[in-house]
Write an enzyme that holds these catalytic residues in place. Structure first.
Site, mmCIF file in Angstrom:
data_model
loop_
_atom_site.group_PDB
_atom_site.id
_atom_site.type_symbol
_atom_site.label_atom_id
_atom_site.label_comp_id
_atom_site.label_asym_id
_atom_site.label_seq_id
_atom_site.Cartn_x
_atom_site.Cartn_y
_atom_site.Cartn_z
ATOM 1 C CB THR A 177 -0.888 0.065 1.248
ATOM 2 O OG1 THR A 177 -0.077 0.381 2.397
ATOM 3 C CG2 THR A 177 -1.629 -1.224 1.466
ATOM 4 C CG ASP A 178 1.279 5.869 -1.146
ATOM 5 O OD1 ASP A 178 2.243 6.060 -0.367
ATOM 6 O OD2 ASP A 178 1.105 6.559 -2.173
ATOM 7 C CE1 TYR A 179 4.391 7.059 6.612
ATOM 8 C CE2 TYR A 179 2.315 8.220 6.920
ATOM 9 C CZ TYR A 179 3.548 7.834 7.398
ATOM 10 O OH TYR A 179 3.944 8.223 8.651
ATOM 11 C CB ALA A 193 -3.281 3.319 1.565
#
Length: 723
Positions: A265-267, A269
């Site tokens: 995932t992104d930060y 998310a």
């Protein structure tokens, strides 16, 4: 990868997986940030206990041989199974040697140069203990209000896809056993660049046809090139967040494309699924994302906190946990970390491979290639060596803040300013008169420094106006509703240009996105788009200003006349009432033209090029045939120059509406004065194909138009028919 190596890695991973507890498998799915002390230096103490107990599989924002080696020792030497950590970092356009921002690199249209830039950033990052970079960013973007356009390749699907391939090749290299390569991570999956109103993290809503035709191809191109990992996007797509989107993560990525690598995932998310409103708590957010296909949770800790219980109560199958952990372990095994956890942590390489003279030269070359000459009335540029008293005016003339955002370990102290670059070019005897004049800060209205700047203009025999954005103005969480020059820079330009009279004035723009330049364009005779050019920026700009390098960049994004045109992109549909058919009832504005100020693919040169007539062997071909078209391009000027010859195709009549034109190929020619070269393009069935209403890739018979020229808005057209 050879079958023998694949089998050896498979046995290594499966043997380890059988020894792991459920909690240890989940630990491999947890990524946390590397901690820093109050001085900004690496400090491991905040996460060491979790590393020793096997609750961490990866650490991001982790670099530096000493830091990574110490943290790796905690994992290898103190955890039960000694599984090494995976260190990730956002190395986007350079590690310590900073190259132009990715949007600028795209403006070079030079795939080999882009590959070399990413090769160097991988060499430097790997020398500093990094294993994995969160690049390339391949979001097609048609709204320059969005700050992260600086991180991608612009508005075109083909150009973005080709650059994605080049970046993956540069990052990952060709030798799986090398220690100067990184694992790549293509992002942000998917359609992040289509956020409504150009506002960061905002909603995306589009047809599946548009998603598959315009926004997914660059991701597939990166994966076909062997990209190791995928990062999910922050945005929702058609009312479902990308981080728990079954269509994206399962149907398309796994089933249709056959991707076997890891998804991160992104930060935070997964945590943000609660804010999106699709999860009531951490457990529901973790369940939805892991069941959709996410393998690693960046920073939210929701996996480590909830997955064990979700497995025990039957909401997540342990086989899914095995699958995710297996993908994480596979990446570590492929990087050789089980054989030698410290193979990337080499003090000698860290000293020898970072910010070398060779790397600086490459950064300077690419910065030159990335610059786009937008305007040159009266042949103001190039400036002459006789200009020995130069007034350098503007907030970006004497600052090292030319690196742009996402600059990894880049240091402004290493950066060549424009003032230093001009001095290096003209010599110490030259007089460089510097005045900031005004600030480029948004909201600043102070114009008190303009008079001092005008006094220097009166003394000079040439003026360079250095204008643009601050590095913080185009970045993550840096959307702008007004994309004109920030602060009172336009007023400074107006006053300087009026005062200069016959003194030549060259305006250099440092920015991370297309700007609205209509007023500046009306009054400035020469405009050079330098973007944020990186560590060697000042030297590179001086190279171009004084004619040592002939500018060859071409725009990867359209520059609008007004923010009211946005989103604006060259490959739009025609509409049922296109402009020019009826004077009133047409798809047009009352107050501005439809066309951009500067179109996609546009860029001038210090020389001139002449295009001959397009020749083709025939005017009708079969569905499976390839049509060759050719023309002669001649350098009709007095300087060596590089021309980017662009081929656009229009499917005139089809079962679904097709764009007015689409870039289908290009060639970058280097021609001496008077030299001609025959350019041949092959229009293949694949280039003529598209998605129909049933989302099937097809090719249909009918009429096609070919346009070959120097931009999306120029060039001769011919027609051919597919029967």
């Amino acid at each position: 990868m050879s079958p023998e190596r694949y089998q050896a890695l498979d046995e290594q991973v499966e043997t380890l997986l059988r020894q792991m507890t459920l909690e240890e498998k989940i630990g491999q799915m947890n990524q946390v940030a590397g901690s820093r002390d109050t001085t900004g230096a690496p400090a491991n103490t905040e996460i060491e206990e979790d590393v020793r107990t096997g609750r961490v599989g990866s650490v991001f924002n982790a670099f530096g041989v000493e830091f990574t080696r110490e943290l790796q020792q905690q994992a290898v030497g103190h955890s039960r199974l000694g599984i090494p950590l995976l260190f990730g970092y956002d190395i986007i356009h350079g590690f310590r040697t900073i190259f132009p921002i990715p949007l600028a690199q795209a403006a070079s249209w030079h795939l080999e140069g882009i590959e070399q830039a990413t090769r160097i950033m991988a060499v430097e990052g790997a020398a500093a203990g990094v294993h994995w970079t969160f690049a390339p960013m391949v979001d097609v973007a048609r709204d320059p209000r969005w700050g992260r356009v600086m991180e991608g390749a612009g508005e075109d699907v083909l150009l973005t896809s080709l650059i994605a391939r080049a970046q993956v090749r540069g990052i990952q290299g060709s030798d799986p056993d090398a220690v100067d390569t990184l694992a790549a991570c293509v992002k942000h999956y998917a359609a992040y660049g289509a956020a409504e109103a150009g506002r960061e993290y905002n909603t995306v809503d589009m047809s599946e046809w548009r998603l598959r035709e315009h926004y997914l191809p660059p991701f597939r191109a990166a994966l076909e090139e062997g990209c190791a990992t995928v990062m999910t996007a922050f945005n929702t797509l058609n009312a479902i967040p990308a981080t728990c989107h079954p269509l994206l993560l399962d149907q398309i990525l796994r089933r249709e494309w056959g991707f076997e690598g890891m998804v991160v995932t992104d930060y935070t998310a997964i945590m943000e699924l609660e804010q999106h409103g699709v999860a009531a708590d951490a457990a529901e957010a973790a369940r939805k994302s892991v069941n959709a296909g996410v393998d690693m949770d960046m920073q939210s800790s929701y996996f480590i906190d909830t997955l064990s219980e979700l497995v025990r109560c039957g909401q997540v199958n342990e086989a899914r946990i095995d699958e995710a952990a297996r993908r994480v372990l596979w990446l570590k095994a492929a990087l050789g970390l089980f054989d030698d956890p410290y193979r990337y942590a080499d003090e000698a390489r860290e000293t020898q491979c970072i910010l070398t003279d060779e790397h600086r030269r490459a950064a300077r070359t690419q910065a030159c290639e990335s610059m786009v000459l937008l305007k040159n009335e009266g042949f103001v540029l190039p400036l002459s060596d006789q200009h020995q008293k130069v007034a350098l005016i503007g907030p970006l003339g004497n600052t090292p803040r030319l690196l742009g955002s996402w600059r990894a370990d880049g240091d402004h102290d290493d950066t060549v300013t424009l003032r230093e670059g001009i001095i290096n070019r003209l010599g110490e005897d030259a007089v460089i008169l510097c005045a900031q004049g005004v600030s480029n800060e948004i909201g600043d209205t102070d114009t008190s420094g303009i008079e001092d700047a005008l006094e220097l203009v009166r003394q000079a025999d040439a003026v360079v106006l250095a204008l643009g954005e601050d590095e913080a103005h185009a970045d993550e969480a840096a959307s702008r509703a007004d994309i004109g020059l920030p602060g009172p820079q336009l007023e400074l330009a107006r006053r300087v240009l009026a005062e200069a009279g016959d003194t030549p004035v060259a305006t250099v723009l440092f920015n991370g996105r297309p700007l609205t330049l209509t007023e500046l364009d009306d009054m400035a005779p020469a405009l050079l788009e330098a973007w944020w050019p990186g560590t060697e920026g000042g030297n590179a700009v001086a190279d171009v200003l004084f004619g040592d390098v002939n500018p060859s960049g071409r725009l990867p994004m359209s520059f609008p006349v007004s923010v009211g045109q946005i989103p604006i992109y060259y490959n739009a549909f025609n509409t049922g009432r296109p402009k020019g058919v009826d004077p009133k009832y047409a798809s047009q504005y009352l107050d501005i033209p439809n066309a951009p100020l500067y179109p996609f693919g546009f860029g001038l040169s210090y020389t001139t090029f002449e295009y001959g007539a397009i020749k083709s062997a025939c005017t009708e071909i079969g569905l499976e045939d390839t049509l060759e078209v050719s023309l002669t391009v001649t350098n009709t000027g007095e300087r060596d120059g590089i021309e980017v010859v662009q081929l656009y195709l229009q499917d005139v009549h089809a079962s679904v509406v097709r764009p007015i034109r689409e870039l289908r190929d290009f060639q970058r020619l280097s021609l001496a004065p008077g030299q001609s070269e025959r350019v041949t393009f092959r229009i293949t069935p694949e280039m003529r194909s598209f998605l129909n209403a049933g989302l099937e890739r097809v090719q249909e018979p009918g009429l096609f138009r070919v346009q070959i020229g120097s931009s999306s808005a120029s060039g001769e057209e011919i027609e051919f028919r597919v029967a």
